[in-house]
Every structure is written in C-alpha cells, then in structure tokens.
Motif scaffolding. Structure first.
Motif, short mmCIF file in Angstrom:
data_model
loop_
_atom_site.label_atom_id
_atom_site.label_comp_id
_atom_site.label_asym_id
_atom_site.label_seq_id
_atom_site.Cartn_x
_atom_site.Cartn_y
_atom_site.Cartn_z
N ALA A 20 55.82 55.70 37.83
CA ALA A 20 57.48 56.17 38.10
C ALA A 20 57.42 56.19 39.78
N GLY A 21 58.67 55.49 40.04
CA GLY A 21 58.24 55.33 41.13
C GLY A 21 57.45 53.67 41.69
N GLY A 22 57.79 53.54 41.30
CA GLY A 22 56.20 52.52 41.33
C GLY A 22 57.15 50.70 40.94
N SER A 23 56.37 50.16 41.66
CA SER A 23 56.98 48.16 40.86
C SER A 23 55.64 47.85 40.46
N LEU A 24 56.62 46.46 39.63
CA LEU A 24 55.88 45.19 38.53
C LEU A 24 56.66 44.38 38.90
N ASN A 63 59.69 26.02 38.26
CA ASN A 63 60.46 26.55 37.14
C ASN A 63 59.84 27.52 36.29
N ARG A 64 60.21 28.63 37.85
CA ARG A 64 59.65 30.01 37.53
C ARG A 64 61.19 31.09 37.69
N LEU A 65 60.30 32.11 36.26
CA LEU A 65 62.18 32.82 36.82
C LEU A 65 61.06 34.08 36.97
N TYR A 66 61.67 35.04 37.80
CA TYR A 66 60.56 36.74 38.10
C TYR A 66 61.90 37.85 37.58
N LEU A 67 60.92 38.35 37.87
CA LEU A 67 62.14 39.77 37.70
C LEU A 67 61.33 41.14 38.39
N GLN A 68 61.85 41.74 39.55
CA GLN A 68 61.13 41.88 40.67
C GLN A 68 61.95 43.94 39.82
N MET A 69 60.89 44.48 40.11
CA MET A 69 61.69 45.79 39.00
C MET A 69 60.86 46.83 40.15
N ASN A 70 61.84 47.49 40.76
CA ASN A 70 61.27 48.47 41.82
C ASN A 70 61.90 50.23 41.62
N SER A 71 60.99 51.27 41.90
CA SER A 71 61.96 52.50 41.76
C SER A 71 62.00 53.08 40.38
N LEU A 72 60.50 52.33 39.41
CA LEU A 72 60.70 52.00 38.03
C LEU A 72 60.48 53.75 37.48
N LYS A 73 61.18 53.67 36.61
CA LYS A 73 61.22 54.96 35.39
C LYS A 73 60.59 54.78 33.99
N PRO A 74 60.34 56.16 32.97
CA PRO A 74 59.11 55.66 32.09
C PRO A 74 60.60 55.29 31.24
N GLU A 75 62.03 55.45 31.32
CA GLU A 75 62.57 54.87 30.37
C GLU A 75 63.29 53.48 30.44
#
Length: 127
Positions: free
Chosen positions: A14-18, A79-91
């Motif tokens: 939790a709190g990490g990024s992907l 032709n790439r799509l990205y999703l930067q995910m920060n402050s990740l939560k268990p949910e």
C-alpha cells in the motif's frame, strides 16, 4: 480487429506505484477516433471502469475512486496505452484490462461500450 495486450501488473505494498502498459494494434481507422479504457475486476465483484482516454489524449475520464491517484495516457506513435497508478490501496487489487471502442461515447467507463478487450494483468496491493 483491434488487439490489446496488457503488461506491468504485479504485487506492491500500500502506498506504492505501478505502471500498466497496453500494446495495441490492428486499427482500421485513425487511433484518435477510438476510445481506450482501463477496467478492473476484483474477486466476486463486477468489472468497473477505471479510466478512459479519447482524441489522442485530449480527453480523459476517471472513476471517482482513482481520481488524483491514477493517470491514463497514450503514446500514439507507439500505439501504447498506459495507466500510472500511485498511492495504491488494497482495494485497488484486481485484474486490470484495457479495452477499445471505435467512435464517441458519453459513458466511457461503462464496460458494455467497448468492443475489444485484452486478457488482463493482475495487480495485488498488500496492506
């Protein structure tokens, strides 16, 4: 026939990024005319829209639960799509899918609006 292949999932605390990536191909029309979206499905839950992008990145849309934490973007040259995910939560733990549809929609985070789907990449967030 648009093909989509996701990558970048994994396990974080939790709190990490992907950063998720979706390689796309097979467009028949200009890529700017396609909506591209990210969806997720947690165990025993329905698939929900997370983020979407349109017009070669001009327009972006987010589910309220990820706004301010996730950023959707695309590289039209690659032709790439990205999703930067920060402050990740268990949910946020879920299988994440990218999807595409040709043409505009007023409900870009609705699953049934999309025609083409990838196979998914798993994201697991531990507390």
């Amino acid at each position: 026939q648009v093909q989509l292949v996701e990558s970048g999932g994994g396990s974080v605390q939790a709190g990490g990024s992907l950063r998720l990536s979706c390689a796309t191909s097979g467009y028949t029309y200009p890529t700017s005319t396609y909506f591209l979206g990210w969806f997720r499905q947690a165990p025993r839950k329905e698939r929900e829209g997370v983020a979407a992008i349109y017009g070669a990145g001009v327009y972006t849309y987010y589910h309220v639960s990820v706004e301010g934490r996730f950023t959707v973007s695309q590289d039209s040259a690659d032709n790439r799509l990205y999703l930067q995910m920060n402050s990740l939560k268990p949910e946020d733990t879920a299988m994440y899918y990218c999807a595409a549809r040709r043409g505009h929609t007023t409900t870009p985070l609705v699953e049934t609006e999309y025609t083409y789907w990838g196979q998914g990449t798993q994201v697991s967030v531990s507390s």
